[in-house]
Motif scaffolding. Structure first.
Motif: not given
Length: 139
Positions: A67-68, A73-88, A93-99
């Protein structure tokens, strides 16, 4: 039952759809009902009726509903992932991430054992499902 909520310190975004529409068995996008595939192990089933991420970790390949943050004022999807320590895997259009743990583990395997990316992912497929590794998607 785990879900990933991004953008609000793991809290539900105020602009997110009510959870009742996701749990009703009807897809909120097209309104069609869905059914589970009976011959697929539960941990290999992709979430139906919601957006999900394929999350690659050292423990296995996970399919997690995401749930993005949709605030103004939301950040871009890749930035939201990086803040959760996930690398897109992609920044479009990120659909796969790596811890970061799996990235570190691959780097060690590659440097010490000369493990290729294909062989490392094959190992993760076997960890995810030793009986049905062919059912784990090749990302």
């Amino acid at each position: 039952g785990a879900e990933l909520h991004l953008g609000h310190s793991e809290a539900i975004c105020p602009s997110d759809l009510p959870s009742a529409s996701r749990a009703s068995g009807t897809c909120p996008i097209d309104g069609k009902e869905w059914e589970d595939v009976d011959d697929m192990p539960p941990h290999l089933r992709r979430p139906v009726g919601s957006k999900y991420l394929t999350m690659v970790d050292v423990t296995r390949v996970h399919f997690i509903p995401v749930h993005w943050c949709q605030c103004e004022d939301a950040e871009a999807y890749p930035i939201q992932l990086l803040r959760e320590k996930l690398f897109p895997a992609t920044f479009e259009k990120p659909s796969t991430t790596f811890t970061f743990a799996v990235l570190d583990d691959f780097m060690r395997d590659n440097l010490e054992c000369r493990t290729t990316r294909m062989n490392y992912y094959s190992k993760l497929r076997w960890i995810t499902s030793a009986v049905f590794p062919h059912l784990v998607p090749v990302s």
